[in-house]
Design a protein around this motif. Structure first.
Motif, short mmCIF file in Angstrom:
data_model
loop_
_atom_site.label_atom_id
_atom_site.label_comp_id
_atom_site.label_asym_id
_atom_site.label_seq_id
_atom_site.Cartn_x
_atom_site.Cartn_y
_atom_site.Cartn_z
N PRO A 20 38.12 -3.77 102.39
CA PRO A 20 38.57 -4.89 102.40
C PRO A 20 40.07 -5.11 102.81
O PRO A 20 40.83 -4.61 102.48
CB PRO A 20 38.38 -5.44 100.79
CG PRO A 20 37.42 -4.61 100.31
CD PRO A 20 37.76 -3.37 101.08
N ASP A 21 40.11 -6.36 103.57
CA ASP A 21 41.57 -6.47 104.16
C ASP A 21 42.65 -6.34 103.10
O ASP A 21 43.75 -5.93 103.38
CB ASP A 21 41.60 -7.81 104.88
CG ASP A 21 40.71 -7.78 106.01
OD1 ASP A 21 40.44 -6.70 106.77
OD2 ASP A 21 40.57 -9.00 106.66
N ARG A 68 29.80 -3.84 98.53
CA ARG A 68 30.07 -3.82 99.97
C ARG A 68 28.93 -4.19 100.56
O ARG A 68 28.98 -4.22 101.95
CB ARG A 68 30.55 -2.47 100.40
CG ARG A 68 31.96 -2.24 99.87
CD ARG A 68 33.28 -3.39 99.73
NE ARG A 68 33.47 -3.48 101.27
CZ ARG A 68 34.00 -4.64 101.62
NH1 ARG A 68 34.24 -5.77 100.70
NH2 ARG A 68 34.07 -4.98 102.81
N ASN A 69 27.74 -4.31 99.89
CA ASN A 69 26.48 -4.54 100.35
C ASN A 69 25.96 -5.76 100.16
O ASN A 69 25.82 -5.74 98.65
CB ASN A 69 25.65 -3.38 100.65
CG ASN A 69 26.24 -2.38 101.67
OD1 ASN A 69 26.59 -2.82 102.91
ND2 ASN A 69 25.79 -1.00 101.20
N PRO A 70 25.32 -6.67 100.44
CA PRO A 70 25.03 -6.82 101.77
C PRO A 70 26.47 -7.28 102.59
O PRO A 70 27.21 -7.73 101.84
CB PRO A 70 24.17 -8.12 101.70
CG PRO A 70 24.35 -8.91 100.48
CD PRO A 70 24.73 -8.00 99.53
N ALA A 71 26.57 -7.00 103.62
CA ALA A 71 27.61 -7.04 104.36
C ALA A 71 28.08 -8.76 104.40
O ALA A 71 27.21 -9.55 104.55
CB ALA A 71 27.47 -6.81 105.98
N LEU A 77 31.97 -11.90 99.85
CA LEU A 77 33.15 -12.35 99.58
C LEU A 77 33.93 -10.99 99.04
O LEU A 77 33.01 -10.16 98.15
CB LEU A 77 33.54 -13.51 98.75
CG LEU A 77 33.20 -14.34 99.49
CD1 LEU A 77 33.06 -15.97 98.55
CD2 LEU A 77 33.94 -14.96 100.66
N ASP A 78 35.15 -10.83 98.81
CA ASP A 78 35.86 -9.63 98.59
C ASP A 78 36.04 -9.72 97.08
O ASP A 78 37.23 -9.87 96.25
CB ASP A 78 37.09 -9.34 99.29
CG ASP A 78 36.75 -8.79 100.62
OD1 ASP A 78 35.70 -8.10 100.70
OD2 ASP A 78 37.57 -8.88 101.62
N SER A 120 39.02 -12.09 93.76
CA SER A 120 39.98 -11.35 94.92
C SER A 120 40.77 -10.09 94.23
O SER A 120 40.73 -10.21 92.72
CB SER A 120 41.02 -12.50 95.77
OG SER A 120 41.75 -12.90 94.70
N LEU A 121 41.35 -9.36 94.87
CA LEU A 121 42.21 -8.41 94.29
C LEU A 121 43.42 -9.02 93.47
O LEU A 121 43.81 -8.49 92.51
CB LEU A 121 42.75 -7.54 95.54
CG LEU A 121 43.64 -6.30 95.00
CD1 LEU A 121 43.11 -5.29 94.16
CD2 LEU A 121 44.02 -5.49 96.55
#
Length: 146
Positions: A36-37, A103-106, A109-110, A128-129
């Protein structure tokens, strides 16, 4: 940005040296999942963060690779738990529960999920993080997510 934010949230935060994109790319190459970004940016500033008596607030690149590899390939875990392939573990509470991205499904959201090592429950605990770090810092006790 991440070091300052975490430093404000956690008085006992311990930061590592930054990780390069080449090092971070090892996660994608070895685990077959995108980073994740927001996690990539944090790792660029500090390759992992320890806090709360040494617990893995956010793991280093090597810890991410090692931890996820162990979870996915352990025959003991395969007998006890649902598969871990869709999770990208990135932190822990120091008592056995782990924090992860799904991480799946592509395209998901993070969001950050917790895996409960006693029940095998997986549930969303943060959007989110940043939300994960804030919720964890503002909570009383190690089981803030329950």
């Amino acid at each position: 940005m991440w070091r300052q934010k975490i430093g404000r949230l956690y008085d006992d935060a311990e930061f590592a040296a930054p990780a390069s994109d080449e090092v971070i790319d090892q996660i994608e190459r070895l685990l077959g999942q995108g980073v994740p970004d927001e996690l990539r940016e944090l790792l660029r500033q500090t390759n992992g963060v320890r806090a709360e008596y040494g617990s893995g607030l956010v793991w280093s690149v090597q810890e991410i690779i090692q931890g996820n590899t162990e979870f996915r390939h352990s025959t003991d875990f395969a007998e006890l738990y649902m598969p871990f392939d869709q999770l990208l573990f990135m932190g822990d509470n120091g008592g056995g529960d782990q924090f992860a991205y799904v991480r799946n499904p592509a395209g998901r959201l993070d969001e950050v999920f917790v895996w409960d090592h006693e029940t095998d429950e997986r549930k969303r605990v943060a959007t989110s993080l940043e939300d994960y770090l804030e919720r964890r810092a503002g909570a009383d006790g190690d089981d803030w997510y329950k």
